[in-house]
Enzyme design. Structure first.
Site, short mmCIF file in Angstrom:
data_model
loop_
_atom_site.label_atom_id
_atom_site.label_comp_id
_atom_site.label_asym_id
_atom_site.label_seq_id
_atom_site.Cartn_x
_atom_site.Cartn_y
_atom_site.Cartn_z
N HIS A 69 86.36 -41.30 -26.97
CA HIS A 69 85.21 -40.50 -26.55
C HIS A 69 83.94 -41.24 -26.96
O HIS A 69 83.99 -42.21 -27.71
CB HIS A 69 85.25 -39.09 -27.13
CG HIS A 69 85.19 -39.00 -28.62
ND1 HIS A 69 86.17 -39.50 -29.45
CD2 HIS A 69 84.26 -38.46 -29.45
CE1 HIS A 69 85.86 -39.26 -30.71
NE2 HIS A 69 84.68 -38.65 -30.74
N HIS A 71 81.19 -40.38 -28.68
CA HIS A 71 80.42 -40.14 -29.89
C HIS A 71 80.13 -41.47 -30.58
O HIS A 71 80.97 -42.37 -30.61
CB HIS A 71 81.16 -39.20 -30.84
CG HIS A 71 80.89 -37.75 -30.58
ND1 HIS A 71 81.78 -36.76 -30.91
CD2 HIS A 71 79.81 -37.12 -30.03
CE1 HIS A 71 81.26 -35.57 -30.57
NE2 HIS A 71 80.08 -35.78 -30.05
N ASP A 73 80.06 -42.59 -33.62
CA ASP A 73 80.91 -43.15 -34.67
C ASP A 73 82.19 -43.77 -34.11
O ASP A 73 82.95 -44.39 -34.85
CB ASP A 73 81.24 -42.10 -35.74
CG ASP A 73 81.95 -40.88 -35.18
OD1 ASP A 73 81.61 -40.44 -34.06
OD2 ASP A 73 82.83 -40.34 -35.87
#
Length: 374
Positions: A69, A71, A73
């Site tokens: 995904h 995001h 991080d």
């Protein structure tokens, strides 16, 4: 990779095991799967390059990168790594670097390379796994294709999953949706069936009797049937299932991937938050297991108990817990407190799972051996 007898050696190298923010003992998310000579990365958080330099891996062996995904991080280290791989880390020549990820991965890479005026000596391609609500074709932004970019596929779901997004004679990769706070996927790596156990004594008398070439023994080892000069037919041992690894991104409920994730040798599952009274000094006095689970789920994450329950649901042989809160230190080999916390987290998963449990730490290597059963 061997194209007849599986992929040979296979292991996991954990480059980053933190969630949200890194700590002094845990880097942002990244996991490498080493398949014989090739390296595939799953997620590429910030400073993944530094972790690679500390690891047993050779950066120039990276052939594919899979993003769960978008995001930060899990993706902020991707473009710097691409730039390094394409300019001097053994990747300036050869096949294009292949990247897989959900909608937005292509846009992120293209925009970052464009606005940093990056010039690459190697081509790359981004294949996007499209959810039903995503646009089936085209990109979600207007920048022209980068000079080093090859147009990638937009891969639609079929019956709720993405089957065989990559496949060759040795291994296949499928993917499925898992529930998080943003669109997120898990990946399933399945090795092709491998040769079964062979007893040469069963075949040598017939081969010698007919003066057939002993080199035919290698064909029998691969499970083939051969006909000897006198008409005798010898059948090689039936092939065994290959190894299977399930690598999940962030999730509070991965049940949508269950059908393609059954019976893996290894499940890598996040365990971001845990209730550890008397063990974790940062435990809030009014917390309970239920309140910690509720809070984790509202943020799109899991507890060790949730990970253990899913491992049991799909029949995993081994569970590796990953993606820990920054408050859980990862240097448990030399830190008594860290080791105590990790053991307590594993015990929580054990409440719902009877198999082997490992709590991942940065730069840990886990070998995945073929099954010994036929």
């Amino acid at each position: 990779m061997s194209r007849k007898s599986g992929i040979g050696s296979m292991d996991l190298v954990f480059l980053g095991t933190a969630s949200a923010q890194p700590s002094s003992t845990r880097n942002h998310s990244s996991l490498a799967v080493r398949l014989a000579g090739d390296v595939w990365l799953f997620d590429c958080g910030e400073a993944t390059q530094h972790q690679l330099q500390k690891s047993v891996l050779r950066m120039g062996k990276i052939k594919k990168i899979f993003i769960t995904h978008t995001h930060g991080d899990h993706i902020f280290g991707l473009v710097p790594l691409i730039s390094t791989l394409a300019n001097g880390a053994g990747g300036a020549v050869g096949d294009p670097l292949e990247i897989y990820g959900p909608l937005g991965t292509r846009a992120y890479v293209r925009a970052s390379l464009t606005y940093t005026h990056s010039i690459l000596a190697r081509q790359y391609v981004v294949h996007e796994l499209r959810f039903p609500d995503d646009p089936p074709d085209g990109d979600n932004f207007s920048l022209p294709i980068h000079a080093s970019e090859i147009p990638g596929r937009n891969i639609p779901q079929v019956d709720g999953v993405w089957r065989n997004i990559f496949r060759d004679d040795a291994v296949a990769v499928c993917a499925g949706p898992i529930l998080h706070s943003v669109p997120c996927v898990g990946y399933v790596i399945t090795e092709a069936p491998i040769p079964g156990k062979m007893d040469p004594k069963k075949y040598i008398p017939d081969i010698k009797r007919t003066k057939a070439p002993m080199t035919w023994m290698s064909r029998l080892q691969q499970g083939e049937s051969i006909e000897l000069p006198d008409g005798t037919v010898l059948h090689g041992p039936p092939r065994r299932p290959g190894r299977k690894v399930v690598i999940l991104g962030d999730t509070y409920d991965p049940s949508l991937i269950s059908d393609i994730a059954t019976s893996p040798d290894v499940l890598v599952h996040e365990a971001t938050n845990a209730h550890l009274p008397g063990v974790d000094p940062s435990t809030k006095p009014d917390d309970t297991s239920e309140s910690v689970e509720t809070r984790a789920k509202t943020r799109g994450h899991s507890t060790p108990q949730l990970a253990g329950a899913f491992a049991t649901l799909i029949g995993a042989r081994k569970l590796i817990l990953n993606h820990f809160s920054a408050r859980y230190p990862g240097d448990d080999e030399g830190n008594e407190e860290a080791g105590r916390i990790m053991k307590a987290i594993a015990r929580l998963a054990k409440e719902h799972y009877d198999g082997e449990i490992i709590c991942a730490r940065d730069l840990m290597t886990v070998e995945i051996k073929p099954s010994t059963t036929d």
